[in-house]
Write an enzyme that holds these catalytic residues in place. Structure first.
Site, PDB file in Angstrom:
ATOM      1  N   THR A  28       0.855  -1.200   0.000  1.00 28.36           N
ATOM      2  CA  THR A  28       0.000   0.000   0.000  1.00 28.36           C
ATOM      3  C   THR A  28       0.885   1.242   0.000  1.00 28.36           C
ATOM      4  O   THR A  28       0.410   2.335   0.282  1.00 28.36           O
ATOM      5  CB  THR A  28      -0.908   0.042   1.253  1.00 28.36           C
ATOM      6  OG1 THR A  28      -0.073  -0.074   2.404  1.00 28.36           O
ATOM      7  CG2 THR A  28      -1.948  -1.055   1.245  1.00 28.36           C
ATOM      8  N   SER A  29       2.194   1.072  -0.301  1.00 31.87           N
ATOM      9  CA  SER A  29       3.108   2.209  -0.167  1.00 31.87           C
ATOM     10  C   SER A  29       3.304   2.953  -1.489  1.00 31.87           C
ATOM     11  O   SER A  29       2.675   3.993  -1.721  1.00 31.87           O
ATOM     12  CB  SER A  29       4.426   1.738   0.424  1.00 31.87           C
ATOM     13  OG  SER A  29       5.187   2.852   0.794  1.00 31.87           O
ATOM     14  N   ARG A  30       4.173   2.434  -2.347  1.00 34.96           N
ATOM     15  CA  ARG A  30       4.363   3.016  -3.680  1.00 34.96           C
ATOM     16  C   ARG A  30       4.670   1.881  -4.653  1.00 34.96           C
ATOM     17  O   ARG A  30       5.416   0.952  -4.312  1.00 34.96           O
ATOM     18  CB  ARG A  30       5.518   4.035  -3.704  1.00 34.96           C
ATOM     19  CG  ARG A  30       5.192   5.392  -3.103  1.00 34.96           C
ATOM     20  CD  ARG A  30       4.190   6.199  -3.930  1.00 34.96           C
ATOM     21  NE  ARG A  30       3.903   7.498  -3.349  1.00 34.96           N
ATOM     22  CZ  ARG A  30       2.882   7.773  -2.541  1.00 34.96           C
ATOM     23  NH1 ARG A  30       2.037   6.821  -2.214  1.00 34.96           N
ATOM     24  NH2 ARG A  30       2.688   8.990  -2.064  1.00 34.96           N
TER      25      ARG A  30
ATOM     26  N   GLU B 189       1.023   3.462 -12.375  1.00 28.39           N
ATOM     27  CA  GLU B 189      -0.362   3.823 -12.037  1.00 28.39           C
ATOM     28  C   GLU B 189      -0.792   5.181 -12.576  1.00 28.39           C
ATOM     29  O   GLU B 189      -1.981   5.429 -12.764  1.00 28.39           O
ATOM     30  CB  GLU B 189      -0.595   3.762 -10.528  1.00 28.39           C
ATOM     31  CG  GLU B 189       0.104   4.847  -9.725  1.00 28.39           C
ATOM     32  CD  GLU B 189      -0.254   4.802  -8.238  1.00 28.39           C
ATOM     33  OE1 GLU B 189      -0.135   3.732  -7.619  1.00 28.39           O
ATOM     34  OE2 GLU B 189      -0.655   5.847  -7.700  1.00 28.39           O
TER      35      GLU B 189
ATOM     36  N   HIS C 150      -5.229   2.838  -5.540  1.00 32.27           N
ATOM     37  CA  HIS C 150      -4.695   3.856  -4.621  1.00 32.27           C
ATOM     38  C   HIS C 150      -5.809   4.451  -3.752  1.00 32.27           C
ATOM     39  O   HIS C 150      -5.983   5.671  -3.692  1.00 32.27           O
ATOM     40  CB  HIS C 150      -3.974   4.964  -5.408  1.00 32.27           C
ATOM     41  CG  HIS C 150      -2.836   5.567  -4.629  1.00 32.27           C
ATOM     42  ND1 HIS C 150      -1.581   5.776  -5.146  1.00 32.27           N
ATOM     43  CD2 HIS C 150      -2.771   6.009  -3.344  1.00 32.27           C
ATOM     44  CE1 HIS C 150      -0.802   6.318  -4.233  1.00 32.27           C
ATOM     45  NE2 HIS C 150      -1.498   6.476  -3.128  1.00 32.27           N
ATOM     46  N   GLN C 151      -6.543   3.579  -3.085  1.00 33.85           N
ATOM     47  CA  GLN C 151      -7.668   4.035  -2.267  1.00 33.85           C
ATOM     48  C   GLN C 151      -7.422   3.853  -0.774  1.00 33.85           C
ATOM     49  O   GLN C 151      -8.309   4.133   0.038  1.00 33.85           O
ATOM     50  CB  GLN C 151      -8.966   3.316  -2.676  1.00 33.85           C
ATOM     51  CG  GLN C 151      -9.026   1.855  -2.228  1.00 33.85           C
ATOM     52  CD  GLN C 151     -10.387   1.224  -2.436  1.00 33.85           C
ATOM     53  OE1 GLN C 151     -10.696   0.776  -3.524  1.00 33.85           O
ATOM     54  NE2 GLN C 151     -11.209   1.175  -1.391  1.00 33.85           N
ATOM     55  N   ALA C 152      -6.205   3.384  -0.404  1.00 31.05           N
ATOM     56  CA  ALA C 152      -5.978   3.075   1.015  1.00 31.05           C
ATOM     57  C   ALA C 152      -6.194   4.295   1.911  1.00 31.05           C
ATOM     58  O   ALA C 152      -6.662   4.178   3.028  1.00 31.05           O
ATOM     59  CB  ALA C 152      -4.576   2.512   1.205  1.00 31.05           C
TER      60      ALA C 152
HETATM   61  P1  NAD Z   1       6.765   7.522   7.460  1.00 30.58           P
HETATM   62  O1  NAD Z   1       7.758   8.508   6.948  1.00 30.58           O
HETATM   63  O2  NAD Z   1       6.058   7.802   8.753  1.00 30.58           O
HETATM   64  O3  NAD Z   1       7.453   6.081   7.595  1.00 30.58           O
HETATM   65  C1  NAD Z   1       8.320   5.541   6.647  1.00 30.58           C
HETATM   66  C2  NAD Z   1       9.252   4.594   7.394  1.00 30.58           C
HETATM   67  O4  NAD Z   1      10.057   3.924   6.423  1.00 30.58           O
HETATM   68  C3  NAD Z   1      10.201   5.316   8.349  1.00 30.58           C
HETATM   69  O5  NAD Z   1      10.166   4.688   9.627  1.00 30.58           O
HETATM   70  C4  NAD Z   1      11.563   5.164   7.690  1.00 30.58           C
HETATM   71  O6  NAD Z   1      12.642   5.091   8.622  1.00 30.58           O
HETATM   72  C5  NAD Z   1      11.365   3.866   6.937  1.00 30.58           C
HETATM   73  N1  NAD Z   1      12.334   3.661   5.870  1.00 30.58           N
HETATM   74  C6  NAD Z   1      12.953   4.585   5.079  1.00 30.58           C
HETATM   75  N2  NAD Z   1      13.796   3.980   4.230  1.00 30.58           N
HETATM   76  C7  NAD Z   1      13.703   2.658   4.486  1.00 30.58           C
HETATM   77  C8  NAD Z   1      14.332   1.531   3.937  1.00 30.58           C
HETATM   78  N3  NAD Z   1      15.255   1.642   2.966  1.00 30.58           N
HETATM   79  N4  NAD Z   1      14.012   0.317   4.421  1.00 30.58           N
HETATM   80  C9  NAD Z   1      13.097   0.184   5.423  1.00 30.58           C
HETATM   81  N5  NAD Z   1      12.482   1.230   5.993  1.00 30.58           N
HETATM   82  C10 NAD Z   1      12.776   2.449   5.521  1.00 30.58           C
HETATM   83  O7  NAD Z   1       5.718   7.313   6.287  1.00 30.58           O
HETATM   84  P2  NAD Z   1       4.229   6.742   6.396  1.00 30.58           P
HETATM   85  O8  NAD Z   1       3.283   7.867   6.679  1.00 30.58           O
HETATM   86  O9  NAD Z   1       4.220   5.556   7.277  1.00 30.58           O
HETATM   87  O10 NAD Z   1       3.972   6.317   4.877  1.00 30.58           O
HETATM   88  C11 NAD Z   1       4.693   5.242   4.289  1.00 30.58           C
HETATM   89  C12 NAD Z   1       4.460   5.272   2.795  1.00 30.58           C
HETATM   90  O11 NAD Z   1       3.083   4.970   2.558  1.00 30.58           O
HETATM   91  C13 NAD Z   1       4.667   6.671   2.175  1.00 30.58           C
HETATM   92  O12 NAD Z   1       5.994   6.842   1.763  1.00 30.58           O
HETATM   93  C14 NAD Z   1       3.705   6.671   1.017  1.00 30.58           C
HETATM   94  O13 NAD Z   1       4.442   6.348  -0.144  1.00 30.58           O
HETATM   95  C15 NAD Z   1       2.714   5.550   1.311  1.00 30.58           C
HETATM   96  N6  NAD Z   1       1.323   6.021   1.437  1.00 30.58           N
HETATM   97  C16 NAD Z   1       0.374   5.395   0.680  1.00 30.58           C
HETATM   98  C17 NAD Z   1      -0.959   5.779   0.791  1.00 30.58           C
HETATM   99  C18 NAD Z   1      -2.051   5.099   0.003  1.00 30.58           C
HETATM  100  O14 NAD Z   1      -3.182   5.614  -0.080  1.00 30.58           O
HETATM  101  N7  NAD Z   1      -1.810   3.946  -0.593  1.00 30.58           N
HETATM  102  C19 NAD Z   1      -1.310   6.819   1.653  1.00 30.58           C
HETATM  103  C20 NAD Z   1      -0.312   7.424   2.434  1.00 30.58           C
HETATM  104  C21 NAD Z   1       1.002   7.014   2.313  1.00 30.58           C
END
Ligand code: NAD
Length: 330
Positions: free
Chosen positions: A230-232, A261, A293-295
């Site tokens: 759900t990240s990227r 996407e 991308h609805q999470a």
């Molecule tokens: P955040 O910045 O709070 O957390 C990211 C974590 O990843 C941090 O703890 C960081 O130390 C860690 N990190 C960085 N590089 C790393 C690596 N190489 N290996 C392992 N861990 C690593 O971010 P968040 O708010 O938890 O969001 C995470 C991701 O979720 C965002 O980057 C965004 O891309 C994605 N996101 C998706 C949606 C969605 O609707 N699907 C919505 C919001 C965010």
């Protein structure tokens, strides 16, 4: 004070209009921001963009010749912004660092449960008066090992839910979270986390994490493991994941994000011929669940996104700084 929104959807208009307490002039454009569309920002003081807008050096150079001096991201991730170029062009960039991380964490859980208990198939079956259980066999999540990559805001919320399910939770992050360790989360090297029954990705996309899930990481995973992203989209090598699904190395895949996407998500293409063969292949697997991308898409999250974005913009106008600092990228 005028703000131009790119990639605006009807729900953006509803929430941003509702929380516009400073009565800024808001212009909502459906088109995405890129070098061809940057001129539509003319006359604005700030622009507001989303995950698939491309804020490249070329776009920033164009913007620097306009009245725009603030770019407000209405999302947390910022892999789509050339921050060095924003800095050199004197444009401030802010984001919404944490808006209901539970929204995304809960969606990751929903994907996992759907893939496991096949509720999407059961729903359709029962509607057709097919009450057979054949093919719907799942397993208990309780007692399984969950691997979480990235334990920031969202990963932490996901970890807590999975602890509640009675799972063993393993994690990999650059910095271990002490609170999670106290709750029982075990931080281990990435290779160990890859051996979990279920892996959920919550780290940002950057040069270090691009295609983190590739042929060699899939080979290290347990055969038949579940992968949730759900990240990227760029965290997963799409060609490699298709191969791993074909061999059964990956038992199920849930993705709310996809490498390509920006050409697909957030629009209705039901009458179009999709040119992207990789997503067509992914959609053909019975053990792949794709959401577009609805999470993040909950009432609470959209409220938080709108209020934080307006706060960011007004603070930058009034003080040229932001609290919390995490919202300010440049
Ligand atoms: P955040 O910045 O709070 O957390 C990211 C974590 O990843 C941090 O703890 C960081 O130390 C860690 N990190 C960085 N590089 C790393 C690596 N190489 N290996 C392992 N861990 C690593 O971010 P968040 O708010 O938890 O969001 C995470 C991701 O979720 C965002 O980057 C965004 O891309 C994605 N996101 C998706 C949606 C969605 O609707 N699907 C919505 C919001 C965010």
């Amino acid at each position: 004070m005028k703000i131009v929104f790119f990639s605006a959807q009807p729900y953006d208009k509803v929430f941003f209009t509702q929380f516009n307490k400073d009565n800024y002039e808001l212009v909502f454009l459906e088109i995405p921001l890129n070098e061809q569309t940057a001129d539509f920002a003319a006359g604005a003081n700030a622009i507001c963009v989303f995950v698939n807008d491309k804020i490249t050096a070329g776009v920033l150079e164009k913007l620097s010749k306009t009245t725009v001096n603030i770019i407000a991201l209405r999302c947390a991730g910022f892999n789509n912004v050339d921050l060095d170029s924003a800095k050199s062009n004197g444009i401030r960039v802010c984001r919404v660092p944490a808006y209901s991380p539970e929204a995304v964490a809960e969606h990751a859980v929903a994907m996992l449960l759907t893939l496991n208990r096949k509720t999407h198939k059961a729903y359709n079956r029962v509607r057709e008066q097919n009450f057979s259980l054949n093919g719907l066999l799942g397993y208990n999540i309780h007692g399984k090992t969950i691997g979480i990559i990235g334990t920031g805001n969202i990963g932490k919320a996901f970890a807590k839910i999975m602890l509640g399910f009675g799972c063993r939770v393993l994690a990999f992050d650059l910095i271990a979270n002490k609170d999670l360790e106290t709750l029982g989360v075990e931080y281990l090297p990435l290779m160990e986390v890859f051996k979990s029954d279920i892996i959920s990705l919550h780290c940002p996309l950057n040069e270090q994490t691009k295609h983190l899930m590739n042929e060699s990481s899939f080979a290290m995973m347990k055969k038949g493991a579940v992968l949730i992203n759900t990240s990227r989209g760029g965290l997963i090598d799409t060609k490699a994941v298709i191969k791993a699904l074909k061999t059964g190395q990956i038992g199920a895949l849930g993705i709310d994000v996809y490498e390509q996407e920006e050409k697909l998500f957030f629009r209705d293409l039901s009458e179009d011929i999709i040119q992207d063969d990789a997503i067509q292949r992914l959609m053909s697997f019975p053990n792949v669940l794709i959401t577009a991308h609805q999470a993040f898409f909950t009432n609470e999250a959209l409220t938080q996104i709108a209020t934080t974005t307006f706060n960011n913009i007004s603070q930058l106008i009034n003080t040229n700084n932001l609290t919390p600092q995490a919202a300010l990228l440049v």
